[in-house]
Design an enzyme around this catalytic site. Sequence first.
Site, PDB file in Angstrom:
ATOM      1  N   THR A  26       0.846  -1.195   0.000  1.00  0.00           N
ATOM      2  CA  THR A  26       0.000   0.000   0.000  1.00  0.00           C
ATOM      3  C   THR A  26       0.879   1.242   0.000  1.00  0.00           C
ATOM      4  O   THR A  26       1.958   1.251   0.577  1.00  0.00           O
ATOM      5  CB  THR A  26      -0.956   0.004   1.216  1.00  0.00           C
ATOM      6  OG1 THR A  26      -0.194  -0.166   2.417  1.00  0.00           O
ATOM      7  CG2 THR A  26      -1.982  -1.104   1.102  1.00  0.00           C
ATOM      8  N   GLU A  78      -4.599   3.900   3.588  1.00  0.00           N
ATOM      9  CA  GLU A  78      -3.720   2.952   2.903  1.00  0.00           C
ATOM     10  C   GLU A  78      -4.284   2.524   1.558  1.00  0.00           C
ATOM     11  O   GLU A  78      -4.952   1.497   1.459  1.00  0.00           O
ATOM     12  CB  GLU A  78      -3.529   1.704   3.762  1.00  0.00           C
ATOM     13  CG  GLU A  78      -2.941   1.981   5.118  1.00  0.00           C
ATOM     14  CD  GLU A  78      -2.726   0.676   5.872  1.00  0.00           C
ATOM     15  OE1 GLU A  78      -1.625   0.122   5.765  1.00  0.00           O
ATOM     16  OE2 GLU A  78      -3.669   0.219   6.520  1.00  0.00           O
TER      17      GLU A  78
HETATM   18  N1  FMN Z   1      -6.901  -4.403   8.131  1.00  0.00           N
HETATM   19  C1  FMN Z   1      -7.740  -4.887   9.062  1.00  0.00           C
HETATM   20  O1  FMN Z   1      -7.342  -5.068  10.196  1.00  0.00           O
HETATM   21  N2  FMN Z   1      -9.046  -5.173   8.753  1.00  0.00           N
HETATM   22  C2  FMN Z   1      -9.544  -4.995   7.504  1.00  0.00           C
HETATM   23  O2  FMN Z   1     -10.735  -5.243   7.279  1.00  0.00           O
HETATM   24  C3  FMN Z   1      -8.667  -4.519   6.484  1.00  0.00           C
HETATM   25  N3  FMN Z   1      -9.107  -4.339   5.210  1.00  0.00           N
HETATM   26  C4  FMN Z   1      -8.232  -3.884   4.255  1.00  0.00           C
HETATM   27  C5  FMN Z   1      -8.663  -3.721   2.930  1.00  0.00           C
HETATM   28  C6  FMN Z   1      -7.799  -3.249   1.937  1.00  0.00           C
HETATM   29  C7  FMN Z   1      -8.312  -3.102   0.538  1.00  0.00           C
HETATM   30  C8  FMN Z   1      -6.453  -2.920   2.283  1.00  0.00           C
HETATM   31  C9  FMN Z   1      -5.506  -2.414   1.234  1.00  0.00           C
HETATM   32  C10 FMN Z   1      -6.024  -3.081   3.596  1.00  0.00           C
HETATM   33  C11 FMN Z   1      -6.883  -3.571   4.589  1.00  0.00           C
HETATM   34  N4  FMN Z   1      -6.469  -3.750   5.902  1.00  0.00           N
HETATM   35  C12 FMN Z   1      -7.323  -4.212   6.855  1.00  0.00           C
HETATM   36  C13 FMN Z   1      -5.207  -3.154   6.329  1.00  0.00           C
HETATM   37  C14 FMN Z   1      -4.045  -4.074   6.377  1.00  0.00           C
HETATM   38  O3  FMN Z   1      -4.083  -4.680   7.637  1.00  0.00           O
HETATM   39  C15 FMN Z   1      -2.843  -3.143   6.252  1.00  0.00           C
HETATM   40  O4  FMN Z   1      -2.688  -2.787   4.909  1.00  0.00           O
HETATM   41  C16 FMN Z   1      -1.613  -3.741   6.854  1.00  0.00           C
HETATM   42  O5  FMN Z   1      -1.680  -3.469   8.224  1.00  0.00           O
HETATM   43  C17 FMN Z   1      -0.319  -3.162   6.307  1.00  0.00           C
HETATM   44  O6  FMN Z   1      -0.068  -1.899   6.864  1.00  0.00           O
HETATM   45  P1  FMN Z   1       1.350  -1.187   6.728  1.00  0.00           P
HETATM   46  O7  FMN Z   1       1.577  -0.944   5.249  1.00  0.00           O
HETATM   47  O8  FMN Z   1       1.163   0.114   7.492  1.00  0.00           O
HETATM   48  O9  FMN Z   1       2.357  -2.065   7.328  1.00  0.00           O
END
Ligand code: FMN
Length: 147
Positions: A26, A78
Amino acid sequence: PLEPWRIGGPVVKGFGRGSKVLGIPTANLSTEGYGSLLSEHPSGVYFGWAGLSKRGVFKMVMSIGWNPYFNNTEKTIEPWLLHNFDEDFYGEELRLIIVGYIRPEANFSSLQSLIEKIHHDRKVAEEALDLPLFSKYKDDPYLKSST
Ligand code: FMN
């Protein structure tokens, strides 16, 4: 459908779990200056278009919220740009237009189920963005401005 909203800024580093742990890179945006805008929009998964001044306009699916699975204490923005880039673009100006909402944030009992859900979100976003209702926004001038 939602009234489209627009946010932009330089791409910042997230917690670094995205690409390493999830395989989902992301391009995080700083939430600075967006406090009130973010409180107007519920946490959850959205989709829309992303513009990078030097690279073009891409489909994106995005999470806004606290990532319950990872127990974040800060709200994050993100966007996952649905394109394979050869290199990172930290610091580049990213423009987003958010046109639709998919679901609220959720918690998951395993990393695998979180990953599967996010891939399903991707599919929903890609199909929705092909509909005229949403595809028309890829020409929004906001996506192309560079300052
Ligand atoms: N994280 C959640 O805890 N619950 C979710 O429902 C959730 N849905 C997401 C949907 C999409 C389309 C994306 C891109 C991310 C989602 N995430 C969700 C977040 C991911 O947990 C997050 O991208 C991950 O923590 C990586 O974060 P970082 O790049 O800050 O390390």
